[in-house]
Design an enzyme around this catalytic site. Structure first.
Site, mmCIF file in Angstrom:
data_model
loop_
_atom_site.group_PDB
_atom_site.id
_atom_site.type_symbol
_atom_site.label_atom_id
_atom_site.label_comp_id
_atom_site.label_asym_id
_atom_site.label_seq_id
_atom_site.Cartn_x
_atom_site.Cartn_y
_atom_site.Cartn_z
ATOM 1 N N HIS A 183 -6.994 -3.183 10.080
ATOM 2 C CA HIS A 183 -8.228 -3.931 9.823
ATOM 3 C C HIS A 183 -8.927 -4.221 11.146
ATOM 4 C CE1 HIS A 183 -5.917 -5.576 6.076
ATOM 5 N NE2 HIS A 183 -6.339 -4.334 5.900
ATOM 6 N N HIS A 192 -2.872 2.247 8.731
ATOM 7 C CA HIS A 192 -3.880 1.490 7.974
ATOM 8 C C HIS A 192 -4.037 0.135 8.650
ATOM 9 C CE1 HIS A 192 -6.142 -0.589 5.029
ATOM 10 N NE2 HIS A 192 -5.123 -1.228 4.463
ATOM 11 N N HIS A 198 -12.711 -3.389 3.292
ATOM 12 C CA HIS A 198 -11.254 -3.498 3.427
ATOM 13 C C HIS A 198 -10.807 -3.235 4.872
ATOM 14 C CE1 HIS A 198 -7.110 -2.649 1.393
ATOM 15 N NE2 HIS A 198 -6.951 -3.046 2.637
ATOM 16 N N GLU A 200 0.814 -1.217 0.000
ATOM 17 C CA GLU A 200 0.000 0.000 0.000
ATOM 18 C C GLU A 200 0.847 1.266 0.000
ATOM 19 O OE1 GLU A 200 -2.921 -0.354 -0.601
ATOM 20 O OE2 GLU A 200 -3.796 -2.098 0.391
#
Length: 770
Positions: A101, A99, A163, A80
């Protein structure tokens, strides 16, 4: 390893989020902007966070391309990295990105449901809403572009459809905080949705906009630190710093060689005075041979460009928590200083007798000074870069001078009221190293010497007008408290001074020869200019550094208009070299004002010298025609204590070449500071003129009346920042002059300077946004 600090931030962020359960195994990615570079540090692809080391962190440029640096890890960056690059390009206020999850926010990613403004805290840190970013496959340019479009809104948290989440911050701690706040808000929103579907209430629009306005103001302030910045001076981590020790060792070897040659000559000739050989040299030859403290004159255009960029940016001081630690140091570690300076307020106006001692949050009371160190009443030891404001070039409390002065005082006492041989010895040794000082009149201080120089110039020329450079400090006499510290302020600081006292004083903007010439032309209509008074390195000891050829230009204008050129060398005399600034710049003034070092750190340090025909107006007693002499003097002027101290100190400066050694120490300190500024990506500016070292963190001294609105709006805040940084340096064991200037001395070995740099490193690590 390059950019270790940024890489360490990434590892620390990963450790924090792993401990809190926001990261699992290898999922997600974290990055930190590398200050002052178009680079960021990012986690490697598919690598266990629990095992991650600093050397495993990758460097990537703002085009999303991996920049290997030979650390040996040879790991590939996160897939990413294009997304991270797009965010950094789009949002200069963002210095860290997370970033992840995490489960609750990811649940909303599957619902594709944005989080509205539920609380003012949420809006204050995360933005108007937590928006949904359109789905695109992981690691693709499509996802990177979708993210870039959304982050332009100024919000700090986003949910990527099907995502995960992205949280950004102005620094690593804020990015982690925003990510945690997002998870907290996600939990609350999901619970609200499941219990009362369709009935979730948001805060009023007005409250939302106020909170978001505060967030955007912060973002714009942080962004300006990037957009208004100039590229810092690059100092490689492996570059060897200049060495004062090497210069001192070379001087010691030279002294021994010369002493051996003199002893041999004395033995052959039966001489008893080893100084005979030196006295046969032409005046000024020895100071030229010894050299000067400035190894390389600053690039004035570049320094001024950086200083202007500093003043164009928002203030960048310590984090709030770090500043509280600084104040706590003073409250808990400096209690004896506080107690005695509080007592002093009852009997001393302001609590101190000298402006240099008036520091934030309260003055330190010093018990001991020795070489490069000061010790306060509480027993705290500090590296002394104040050096009493500049006079102690040999270092504080220099033993060899003290011992010889004590011998003189034991014989004659500190003052007799009659002639003493050291009056002559001091005048002779000054002429020996400064040949343009053909005669010298000793007085009590730099202020008195400037007063005398102005009076003497008026008497000699028969003219009345005097011109100074705006912002320069020439003491506190009525005539010269004009345009003080801030160019263009005229009589702003002249409280208690009648208008008549300054009616024949004018100021020219710093280093503007064109304006100076216009002032000289204007003064012709008022009877002419008696003197132009300058600090040769620039106002306030070079706070606005003078261009290399400025003094030569002033000399030409003085010759053209029949004015005397007066060098105020209270600070630069002997500090730039035994020949002073006049010797270094190769410009001969008509009068030279000396102070500080001329008495080696002892009291009654001041005097004026110059051409013998001009100095004739300073004659004492009955010498000369009636009324030919101006009135100057003082009961304690030219006392044996001060004159002997000055003579012995100058001898020691010549023997040790202290000005040049101190200059190399200044070079080492400055280069080290520039390296730290580069490492941390700070807007600060460090430069030096030999042993006069400037470290500008606020730029308050660069404000002037050419931009009065900015001066009035920012002066107090920038002055406060300068004071706070000075307090921070003190709390870390470094005493400076007002947090922005330092004087190095013979006592500052490489070890001392390196210790100081380590302390500055700890201060800079606590600056906001680092």
């Amino acid at each position: 390893m390059q950019h270790r600090l940024s890489r360490q931030h990434v590892v620390d962020m990963c450790r924090t989020m792993l401990a809190r359960g926001y990261l699992k195994a290898t999922e997600g990615n974290v990055s930190v902007r590398v200050p002052g570079h178009r680079l960021y540090a990012v986690t490697p692809s598919n690598y266990d966070y629990d095992r991650m080391r600093v050397e495993d962190i990758c460097l990537v440029d703002f085009d999303g391309k991996h920049v290997p640096d030979g650390t040996g890890a040879d790991l590939k960056p996160s897939i990413e990295c294009g997304m991270h690059a797009n965010i950094y390009r789009e949002r200069p206020d963002v210095n860290a990105i997370v970033h992840t999850h995490q489960p609750y926010a990811s649940a909303l990613a599957f619902l594709r449901k944005p989080i509205p403004a539920l609380t003012d805290e949420q809006v204050r840190f995360l933005g108007r809403e937590v928006a949904i970013i359109d789905y695109a496959p992981s690691g693709t340019g499509f996802l990177a572009r979708n993210v870039q479009k959304k982050v332009a809104s100024g919000d700090n948290a986003f949910i990527i459809a099907n995502h995960g989440v992205v949280a950004v911050g102005t620094d690593p701690d804020r990015a982690v905080f925003n990510m945690a706040l997002l998870e907290k808000v996600s939990i609350a929103y999901l619970l609200a949705l499941t219990s009362e579907t369709g009935k979730v209430y948001t805060i009023p629009t007005a409250i939302r906009e106020i909170a978001f306005g505060k967030l955007r103001a912060d973002e714009k302030r942080i962004a300006a630190q990037i957009t208004e910045a100039v590229e810092p001076l690059r100092v490689p981590a492996d570059e060897d710093l200049p060495s004062a020790d090497a210069t001192a060792a070379a001087q010691t070897a030279t002294t021994r060689t010369d002493a051996g040659a003199e002893n041999a000559a004395d033995a052959d000739a039966g001489a008893t005075d080893a100084r005979v050989a030196d006295e046969t040299e032409a005046p000024g030859a020895e100071s030229a041979r010894l050299g000067y403290a400035i190894s390389e004159y600053p690039d004035v255009d570049d320094v001024m460009r950086r200083l202007k960029a500093l003043t164009a940016q928002p203030l960048r001081g310590l984090r709030h928590d770090a500043m509280l630690d600084v104040l706590n140091y003073f409250e808990t570690k400096c209690r004896a200083s506080k107690e005695i300076t509080d007592r002093a307020k009852l009997r001393i106006p302001g609590g101190v007798q000298h402006n240099l001692a008036f520091n934030y949050p309260f003055p330190l009371a010093v018990e001991k000074a020795d070489g490069a160190y000061l010790v306060d009443r509480d027993g705290n030891t500090y590296i002394d870069f104040l050096q009493a404001g500049g006079p102690t070039i040999l270092g504080s409390n220099y033993g060899p001078v003290n011992e010889r002065v004590a011998e003189v005082v034991r014989a004659s006492g500190p003052v007799t009221g009659l002639f003493h041989e050291y009056e002559l010895k001091l005048a002779e040794i000054i002429h020996r190293y400064m040949p343009h000082v053909e005669m010298y009149r000793a007085l009590g201080s730099g202020t008195e010497a400037v007063m005398a120089a102005v009076r003497g110039a008026r008497a000699f020329t028969g003219k009345k007008m005097v011109i100074k450079v705006g912002g320069a400090y020439h003491g506190w006499s009525d005539t010269m408290v004009y345009g003080l510290r801030v160019p263009g302020t005229y009589r702003m600081n002249a409280k208690g001074i009648p208008f008549g006292a300054t009616s024949r004083t004018r100021e020219a903007f710093p280093h503007d020869l064109g304006q100076l010439k216009r002032k000289l032309v204007e003064n012709r209509l008022r009877g002419g200019t008696a003197a132009v008074v300058v600090e040769p390195v620039g106002p306030e000891s070079g706070t606005r550094p003078a261009p290399r050829d400025f003094n030569a230009g002033v000399r030409e204008l003085c010759d053209e208009f029949g004015a005397l050129l007066v060098f105020d060398e209270v600070v630069t005399g002997f500090r730039l070299g035994l020949g002073g600034a006049a010797g270094y710049f190769g410009v001969t003034p008509d009068l030279t004002v000396l102070g500080k070092a001329v008495s080696g750190g002892y009291p009654m340090a001041g005097g004026v010298g110059g051409r013998s025909d001009v100095m004739a107006v300073f004659g004492s007693g009955l010498d000369g025609k009636s009324g030919a002499h101006i009135q100057v003097g003082g009961t304690l002027s030219a006392n044996p204590l001060s004159c002997a101290a000055g003579y012995f100190a100058i001898e020691e400066m010549a023997r040790t070449n202290a000005p040049v050694v101190a200059g190399r120490a200044g070079d080492r300190l400055t280069r080290g500071l520039q390296r730290l500024i580069d490492t941390y990506g700070l807007p600060y500016v460090a430069y030096n003129q030999g042993s006069i070292v400037h470290l500008e963190c606020s730029g308050v001294m660069l404000l002037d009346m050419r931009n009065p609105v900015k001066l009035l709006r920012e002066n107090k805040a920038r002055k406060r920042l300068m004071e706070q940084m000075g307090a921070a340096y003190t709390a870390h064991g470094i005493v400076t002059l007002a947090g922005s200037r330092m004087y190095t001395s013979l006592a500052d070995t490489d070890e001392v300077i390196d210790d100081a740099l380590a302390r500055f490193n700890r201060v800079f690590a606590q600056v906001e946004g680092v």
